[in-house]
Enzyme design. Sequence first.
Site, PDB file in Angstrom:
ATOM      1  N   LYS A  54       0.107 -27.270 -10.089  1.00 58.09           N
ATOM      2  CA  LYS A  54      -0.616 -27.430 -11.364  1.00 58.09           C
ATOM      3  C   LYS A  54      -0.335 -28.801 -11.955  1.00 58.09           C
ATOM      4  CE  LYS A  54      -0.555 -22.523 -12.507  1.00 58.09           C
ATOM      5  NZ  LYS A  54       0.301 -21.439 -12.966  1.00 58.09           N
ATOM      6  N   GLN A  98       4.234 -19.347 -17.214  1.00 56.69           N
ATOM      7  CA  GLN A  98       4.072 -18.781 -15.876  1.00 56.69           C
ATOM      8  C   GLN A  98       4.593 -17.344 -15.823  1.00 56.69           C
ATOM      9  OE1 GLN A  98       2.535 -20.371 -13.329  1.00 56.69           O
ATOM     10  NE2 GLN A  98       2.899 -18.756 -11.846  1.00 56.69           N
ATOM     11  N   ASP A 121      -4.802 -19.705 -20.370  1.00 49.38           N
ATOM     12  CA  ASP A 121      -4.842 -18.549 -19.469  1.00 49.38           C
ATOM     13  C   ASP A 121      -5.836 -17.497 -19.966  1.00 49.38           C
ATOM     14  OD1 ASP A 121      -3.246 -18.533 -17.155  1.00 49.38           O
ATOM     15  OD2 ASP A 121      -1.410 -18.316 -18.331  1.00 49.38           O
TER      16      ASP A 121
HETATM   17  N1  GUN Z   1       1.238 -16.211 -12.223  1.00 48.46           N
HETATM   18  C1  GUN Z   1       0.375 -16.073 -11.185  1.00 48.46           C
HETATM   19  N2  GUN Z   1      -0.878 -16.408 -11.592  1.00 48.46           N
HETATM   20  C2  GUN Z   1      -0.797 -16.763 -12.893  1.00 48.46           C
HETATM   21  C3  GUN Z   1      -1.742 -17.211 -13.851  1.00 48.46           C
HETATM   22  O1  GUN Z   1      -2.942 -17.343 -13.592  1.00 48.46           O
HETATM   23  N3  GUN Z   1      -1.251 -17.478 -15.090  1.00 48.46           N
HETATM   24  C4  GUN Z   1       0.061 -17.334 -15.405  1.00 48.46           C
HETATM   25  N4  GUN Z   1       0.442 -17.617 -16.647  1.00 48.46           N
HETATM   26  N5  GUN Z   1       0.969 -16.906 -14.536  1.00 48.46           N
HETATM   27  C5  GUN Z   1       0.543 -16.632 -13.286  1.00 48.46           C
END
Ligand code: GUN
Length: 296
Positions: A54, A98, A121
């Site tokens: 990311k 996360q 998100d």
């Molecule tokens: N963990 C795995 N996929 C995601 C996601 O799309 N957002 C977040 N915040 N955590 C994750």
Amino acid sequence: MAASIIDGKAFAVRLRGQLAEHVAQLKQEHGLVPGLAVVLVGEDPASQVYVRSKGKQTVECGMRSFEHRLPAEASEAELLAIVEKLNADPEVHGILVQLPLPSHMNADLVISAINPAKDVDGFHISNVGLLGTGQKAMVPCTPLGCLLMLRAHHGNLSGMEAVVVGRSNIVGKPMAQLLLGDSCTVTIAHSRTRDLPAVCRRADILVAAVGRPEMIPGDWVKPGATVIDVGINRIERDGKTVLVGDVHFDSAAAVAGAITPVPGGVGPMTIACLLANTVTAACRAQGLPEPEGLSA
Ligand code: GUN
């Protein structure tokens, strides 16, 4: 194989290119640099890989990337203090905590502490409610990526029969809302659905988001249907670790009209949509026009 392959990787490359152009323009014309903050608690290896990826893609698109790491034994109060700081930081337009969080933390509480305008998100209940009522929301990245690919493939989804297998808050439920917003007739199926194969066979659009390797075989797929496979499952096969989806690819591809592969389908679109949401959040924060075609 009858089906055409929906190439999510190529789609994500194009989307990131579009975003980089938009970001360059925001910088030049408005002095605005969208910023994304990612918060990682603990040492989960898969989460570390995601977070690194990311950060790298954020910077490649010309945006600012902020990373905050806390040890697994950090307190919920410490995490909430970071979220508060990011909420107040004008250089941060998007905040992602996360998941999963360590078990001593309440993820719902932490998500509810994020400013909904920065909730890239789309997990905050304000955004869930806005999406559910057809208002402008931050939309969860994976379902948004699926929707953008479906729109690109079909043009107009109106009147199509869509079946979403899986009822998670992160994928299944928002996916169903998005398809409904595009005027599909939507069914959410799950582990208790009676005669799941027959329900799946009704679908013009079949979205699999259950997290069970190769659970959906080709004879559950209507001939010519579009199959979107959200699953990313690691399994052992012939002594090797391989990635497979929730759909049995070879048998489904023999009957579907179009299908997303695993890997290289939905996965790459998720991070691209996170970047898109960050640009959208930055534009909304400044009252500037948003990039077109990148929201619900
Ligand atoms: N963990 C795995 N996929 C995601 C996601 O799309 N957002 C977040 N915040 N955590 C994750």
